[in-house]
Design an enzyme around this catalytic site. Structure first.
Site, PDB file in Angstrom:
ATOM      1  N   LYS A 140       9.942   1.860   1.844  1.00 42.73           N
ATOM      2  CA  LYS A 140       9.217   2.586   0.778  1.00 42.73           C
ATOM      3  C   LYS A 140       9.374   4.099   0.960  1.00 42.73           C
ATOM      4  O   LYS A 140       9.504   4.840  -0.019  1.00 42.73           O
ATOM      5  CB  LYS A 140       7.728   2.204   0.782  1.00 42.73           C
ATOM      6  CG  LYS A 140       7.499   0.809   0.206  1.00 42.73           C
ATOM      7  CD  LYS A 140       6.060   0.334   0.305  1.00 42.73           C
ATOM      8  CE  LYS A 140       5.977  -1.114  -0.174  1.00 42.73           C
ATOM      9  NZ  LYS A 140       4.708  -1.755   0.049  1.00 42.73           N
ATOM     10  N   LYS A 194     -12.529 -11.768 -26.713  1.00 37.85           N
ATOM     11  CA  LYS A 194     -12.559 -12.588 -25.500  1.00 37.85           C
ATOM     12  C   LYS A 194     -11.713 -13.861 -25.668  1.00 37.85           C
ATOM     13  O   LYS A 194     -11.888 -14.590 -26.666  1.00 37.85           O
ATOM     14  CB  LYS A 194     -14.016 -12.955 -25.193  1.00 37.85           C
ATOM     15  CG  LYS A 194     -14.184 -13.717 -23.906  1.00 37.85           C
ATOM     16  CD  LYS A 194     -15.645 -14.054 -23.679  1.00 37.85           C
ATOM     17  CE  LYS A 194     -15.753 -15.064 -22.563  1.00 37.85           C
ATOM     18  NZ  LYS A 194     -17.090 -15.622 -22.451  1.00 37.85           N
ATOM     19  N   LYS A 239      11.218   5.575  -2.310  1.00 36.20           N
ATOM     20  CA  LYS A 239      10.326   6.358  -3.190  1.00 36.20           C
ATOM     21  C   LYS A 239      10.478   7.858  -2.922  1.00 36.20           C
ATOM     22  O   LYS A 239       9.760   8.659  -3.512  1.00 36.20           O
ATOM     23  CB  LYS A 239       8.874   5.912  -2.993  1.00 36.20           C
ATOM     24  CG  LYS A 239       8.597   4.480  -3.471  1.00 36.20           C
ATOM     25  CD  LYS A 239       7.143   4.086  -3.198  1.00 36.20           C
ATOM     26  CE  LYS A 239       6.886   2.612  -3.475  1.00 36.20           C
ATOM     27  NZ  LYS A 239       5.938   2.379  -4.561  1.00 36.20           N
ATOM     28  N   ASN A 257      -7.462  -5.558  -7.523  1.00 38.28           N
ATOM     29  CA  ASN A 257      -7.234  -5.889  -6.107  1.00 38.28           C
ATOM     30  C   ASN A 257      -8.455  -5.472  -5.298  1.00 38.28           C
ATOM     31  O   ASN A 257      -9.454  -5.015  -5.844  1.00 38.28           O
ATOM     32  CB  ASN A 257      -5.965  -5.187  -5.598  1.00 38.28           C
ATOM     33  CG  ASN A 257      -6.058  -3.693  -5.766  1.00 38.28           C
ATOM     34  OD1 ASN A 257      -6.905  -3.044  -5.166  1.00 38.28           O
ATOM     35  ND2 ASN A 257      -5.199  -3.132  -6.623  1.00 38.28           N
ATOM     36  N   ASP A 275       1.016  -3.324  -9.599  1.00 40.82           N
ATOM     37  CA  ASP A 275       2.446  -3.192  -9.930  1.00 40.82           C
ATOM     38  C   ASP A 275       2.728  -3.708 -11.341  1.00 40.82           C
ATOM     39  O   ASP A 275       3.693  -3.296 -11.967  1.00 40.82           O
ATOM     40  CB  ASP A 275       3.286  -3.969  -8.914  1.00 40.82           C
ATOM     41  CG  ASP A 275       3.297  -3.245  -7.567  1.00 40.82           C
ATOM     42  OD1 ASP A 275       3.465  -2.012  -7.572  1.00 40.82           O
ATOM     43  OD2 ASP A 275       3.104  -3.909  -6.529  1.00 40.82           O
ATOM     44  N   PHE A 319       1.076   5.469   0.971  1.00 41.94           N
ATOM     45  CA  PHE A 319       0.520   4.454   1.864  1.00 41.94           C
ATOM     46  C   PHE A 319       1.356   3.197   1.669  1.00 41.94           C
ATOM     47  O   PHE A 319       1.930   2.995   0.597  1.00 41.94           O
ATOM     48  CB  PHE A 319      -0.943   4.159   1.504  1.00 41.94           C
ATOM     49  CG  PHE A 319      -1.924   5.024   2.249  1.00 41.94           C
ATOM     50  CD1 PHE A 319      -2.109   6.345   1.892  1.00 41.94           C
ATOM     51  CD2 PHE A 319      -2.651   4.519   3.316  1.00 41.94           C
ATOM     52  CE1 PHE A 319      -3.000   7.157   2.573  1.00 41.94           C
ATOM     53  CE2 PHE A 319      -3.555   5.310   4.010  1.00 41.94           C
ATOM     54  CZ  PHE A 319      -3.732   6.631   3.653  1.00 41.94           C
ATOM     55  N   PRO A 331       4.554   1.744 -14.269  1.00 46.69           N
ATOM     56  CA  PRO A 331       5.409   2.778 -13.674  1.00 46.69           C
ATOM     57  C   PRO A 331       5.018   3.013 -12.219  1.00 46.69           C
ATOM     58  O   PRO A 331       3.855   2.818 -11.851  1.00 46.69           O
ATOM     59  CB  PRO A 331       5.100   4.029 -14.518  1.00 46.69           C
ATOM     60  CG  PRO A 331       3.799   3.761 -15.172  1.00 46.69           C
ATOM     61  CD  PRO A 331       3.654   2.273 -15.314  1.00 46.69           C
ATOM     62  N   ASP A 332       5.987   3.416 -11.412  1.00 45.11           N
ATOM     63  CA  ASP A 332       5.701   3.747 -10.009  1.00 45.11           C
ATOM     64  C   ASP A 332       5.244   5.211  -9.971  1.00 45.11           C
ATOM     65  O   ASP A 332       6.047   6.132 -10.122  1.00 45.11           O
ATOM     66  CB  ASP A 332       6.962   3.538  -9.154  1.00 45.11           C
ATOM     67  CG  ASP A 332       6.632   3.595  -7.676  1.00 45.11           C
ATOM     68  OD1 ASP A 332       5.867   4.506  -7.282  1.00 45.11           O
ATOM     69  OD2 ASP A 332       7.118   2.737  -6.921  1.00 45.11           O
ATOM     70  N   ILE A 333       3.938   5.398  -9.784  1.00 47.62           N
ATOM     71  CA  ILE A 333       3.354   6.747  -9.891  1.00 47.62           C
ATOM     72  C   ILE A 333       3.911   7.672  -8.810  1.00 47.62           C
ATOM     73  O   ILE A 333       4.346   8.793  -9.089  1.00 47.62           O
ATOM     74  CB  ILE A 333       1.815   6.674  -9.768  1.00 47.62           C
ATOM     75  CG1 ILE A 333       1.240   5.773 -10.867  1.00 47.62           C
ATOM     76  CG2 ILE A 333       1.197   8.069  -9.843  1.00 47.62           C
ATOM     77  CD1 ILE A 333      -0.235   5.438 -10.710  1.00 47.62           C
TER      78      ILE A 333
HETATM   79  O1  PMT Z   1      -9.539   1.443  -0.627  1.00 53.20           O
HETATM   80  P1  PMT Z   1      -9.815   0.797   0.720  1.00 53.20           P
HETATM   81  O2  PMT Z   1     -10.648  -0.454   0.595  1.00 53.20           O
HETATM   82  O3  PMT Z   1     -10.385   1.788   1.705  1.00 53.20           O
HETATM   83  O4  PMT Z   1      -8.417   0.294   1.327  1.00 53.20           O
HETATM   84  C1  PMT Z   1      -7.459   1.226   1.690  1.00 53.20           C
HETATM   85  C2  PMT Z   1      -6.057   0.796   1.214  1.00 53.20           C
HETATM   86  C3  PMT Z   1      -5.623  -0.449   1.969  1.00 53.20           C
HETATM   87  C4  PMT Z   1      -6.042   0.528  -0.303  1.00 53.20           C
HETATM   88  C5  PMT Z   1      -5.097   2.028   1.518  1.00 53.20           C
HETATM   89  O5  PMT Z   1      -5.151   2.299   2.901  1.00 53.20           O
HETATM   90  C6  PMT Z   1      -3.669   1.705   1.098  1.00 53.20           C
HETATM   91  O6  PMT Z   1      -2.877   1.112   1.813  1.00 53.20           O
HETATM   92  N1  PMT Z   1      -3.306   2.120  -0.153  1.00 53.20           N
HETATM   93  C7  PMT Z   1      -2.015   1.814  -0.789  1.00 53.20           C
HETATM   94  C8  PMT Z   1      -2.028   0.400  -1.287  1.00 53.20           C
HETATM   95  C9  PMT Z   1      -0.751   0.033  -1.993  1.00 53.20           C
HETATM   96  O7  PMT Z   1      -0.752  -0.066  -3.185  1.00 53.20           O
HETATM   97  O8  PMT Z   1       0.293  -0.034  -1.229  1.00 53.20           O
HETATM   98  P2  PMT Z   1       1.781  -0.460  -1.739  1.00 53.20           P
HETATM   99  O9  PMT Z   1       2.500  -0.730  -0.478  1.00 53.20           O
HETATM  100  O10 PMT Z   1       1.707  -1.530  -2.773  1.00 53.20           O
HETATM  101  O11 PMT Z   1       2.302   0.856  -2.451  1.00 53.20           O
HETATM  102  C10 PMT Z   1       3.045   1.868  -1.770  1.00 53.20           C
HETATM  103  C11 PMT Z   1       2.700   3.234  -2.321  1.00 53.20           C
HETATM  104  O12 PMT Z   1       3.124   3.309  -3.684  1.00 53.20           O
HETATM  105  C12 PMT Z   1       1.221   3.588  -2.312  1.00 53.20           C
HETATM  106  O13 PMT Z   1       1.088   4.952  -1.953  1.00 53.20           O
HETATM  107  C13 PMT Z   1       0.783   3.355  -3.769  1.00 53.20           C
HETATM  108  O14 PMT Z   1      -0.302   4.221  -4.123  1.00 53.20           O
HETATM  109  C14 PMT Z   1       2.069   3.721  -4.515  1.00 53.20           C
HETATM  110  N2  PMT Z   1       2.234   3.032  -5.806  1.00 53.20           N
HETATM  111  C15 PMT Z   1       2.365   1.686  -5.873  1.00 53.20           C
HETATM  112  C16 PMT Z   1       2.609   1.079  -7.100  1.00 53.20           C
HETATM  113  C17 PMT Z   1       2.689   1.887  -8.259  1.00 53.20           C
HETATM  114  N3  PMT Z   1       2.893   1.348  -9.451  1.00 53.20           N
HETATM  115  N4  PMT Z   1       2.534   3.207  -8.172  1.00 53.20           N
HETATM  116  C18 PMT Z   1       2.313   3.800  -6.967  1.00 53.20           C
HETATM  117  O15 PMT Z   1       2.161   5.036  -6.890  1.00 53.20           O
END
Ligand code: PMT
Length: 401
Positions: free
Chosen positions: A333, A285, A337, A206, A275, A319, A301-303
């Site tokens: 969330k 390849k 979470k 991403n 995800d 975030f 897994p959701d960390i």
């Molecule tokens: O890195 P930059 O270019 O500076 O951009 C910053 C950012 C946009 C990446 C940052 O500000 C941000 O929003 N990070 C979280 C991005 C994200 O994955 O958001 P989400 O809404 O999909 O996930 C919610 C939360 O679950 C996040 O804290 C994520 O780290 C966590 N997560 C998600 C999926 C997963 N499998 N495990 C997780 O821990």
């Protein structure tokens, strides 16, 4: 608490505003000593700063009289904070490369206190790749950068490069300057993207650059924390003092984060974790002619949810990156979470979110919220960290009092 602030003034038209900065800092009870570069003295006389600070101005590196009054090493030790405002492109370049050919650049090298710079220069000079590289290098050495602001410049051009107004510099230095607010607190921060490989040469990823997570790491170090930075592949210098754990995939990030969170006080999940990952990893390849019409995916897994399930549970800050309905998705969330705090940001807009140097956050916690308006990611990180320190203090008043 009153601070001893060493103000470095460089040669630029904004030097006259530094006089107001001295007045504001002293009005709030702080002690100020001023160092001027030779070019700064072309813009404002040392007498102005002497009258406002109540002390003789320091200018020369090799001046026996001044060295006798207070040697440059003593001056560096004296300061609780070194603030350079205005900071010219030349001074930033010297600092970034460790040059020490005048008093101010030497003081920067000798200083062990928190350092702030408030750049001021023509917009093209600020935008130049080499200036941006110098600033990034200084930030990775935990120098806090205030501004610059956008607007009309002394040269008549418009753009980023004006020195931030003295009242704002004063506020940010004193706010930021609460270094020690997270003294000895263990923080794990995840940053950047993950890469989910399809074959030895291709992966799904991403747009995360890691800038937000790395800015948080710098701000946490500045506040006195022990920082472990679990980072996906990014192109950023590691903040000095952070323990870097480089990872590529979500599964690797999961292992690293869980291991380090067992002894953490705070976890901040700023990484954009994939995800899903491809179900199959091809050994060689995948060829163009091959039949890969569909890629089967499996869930990662959701960390952060796993961290929130640890016993003891650290303070968990997530975030939320959303393209629509920011508030509802973020609150969902926060709840599902089991987070203590969530910082929601818009992504896919012209400014903020992924890749940008700037961002805005809407922060939610059970029973409350706060908006942190659009600003550079380093300032935003310091603001978010202040909120997180307050929440940690509420959760555990004894350990962090
Ligand atoms: O890195 P930059 O270019 O500076 O951009 C910053 C950012 C946009 C990446 C940052 O500000 C941000 O929003 N990070 C979280 C991005 C994200 O994955 O958001 P989400 O809404 O999909 O996930 C919610 C939360 O679950 C996040 O804290 C994520 O780290 C966590 N997560 C998600 C999926 C997963 N499998 N495990 C997780 O821990």
């Amino acid at each position: 608490m009153n601070k001893r602030i060493l103000l470095g003034v460089c040669g630029g038209i904004a030097a006259y505003k530094a006089a107001e900065l001295v007045r504001l800092l002293r009005k709030q009870g702080h002690e100020v000593r001023v160092v001027m570069t030779a070019a700064a003295r072309q813009f404002v006389t040392p007498l102005t700063f002497q009258a406002l600070s109540g002390h003789a101005v320091h200018s020369e590196l090799l001046d026996a009289e001044q060295e006798q009054a207070m040697s440059h090493i003593h001056l560096a030790r004296w300061a609780d904070i070194l603030l350079i405002a205005p900071a010219t492109a030349d001074m930033l370049a010297k600092m970034a490369h460790g040059l020490a050919d005048d008093l101010l650049s030497t003081l920067y090298l000798a200083a062990e206190c928190p350092v702030f710079v408030a750049p001021a220069m023509n917009q093209a000079m600020w935008g130049k790749a080499v200036t941006q590289e110098n600033i990034a290098r200084l930030q990775s050495h935990n120098v806090q950068c205030i501004g610059p602001a956008a607007g009309e410049q002394a040269c008549g051009e418009q753009g980023l490069g004006r020195m931030v107004e003295p009242a704002d510099i004063c506020r940010q230095v004193l706010e930021h300057g609460q270094s020690g607010a997270l003294s000895d607190v263990n923080i794990v921060i995840s940053a950047g993207p993950t890469r989910e490989p399809l074959d030895p040469v291709r992966y799904i990823t991403n747009r995360s650059s890691g800038k937000m997570g790395y800015a948080l790491a710098s701000a946490a170090l500045f506040a006195g924390a022990n920082v472990t930075l679990v980072s996906g592949p990014v192109n950023l210098p590691t903040p000095a003092g952070a323990k870097l754990i480089p990872v590529e995939t979500a599964l690797q990030m999961y292992d690293a984060v869980i291991t380090h969170c067992r002894t953490a006080d705070i976890y901040i999940g700023a990484a954009a974790v994939a995800d899903y990952r491809p179900q199959q990893l091809a050994d060689s390849k995948i060829k163009k002619g091959g039949d890969i019409g569909n890629i089967a995916l499996v869930k990662n897994p959701d960390i952060i949810a796993a961290v929130a399930g640890l016993q003891p549970k650290p303070l968990v800050v997530g975030f939320a990156a959303e393209t629509d309905d920011l508030e509802n998705y973020a609150k969902h969330k926060l709840q599902t979470k089991n987070l203590d705090l969530i910082a929601a940001n818009w992504v896919g807009q012209t400014e903020g979110g992924f890749e940008s140097d700037r961002n805005a956050l809407q922060v939610f916690w059970p029973g409350g919220q706060q908006i942190l308006p659009m600003t550079d990611k380093h300032t935003l990180a310091a603001q978010l960290l202040k909120l997180i320190a307050e929440k940690l203090h509420e959760k555990n008043p004894v350990k962090n009092s």
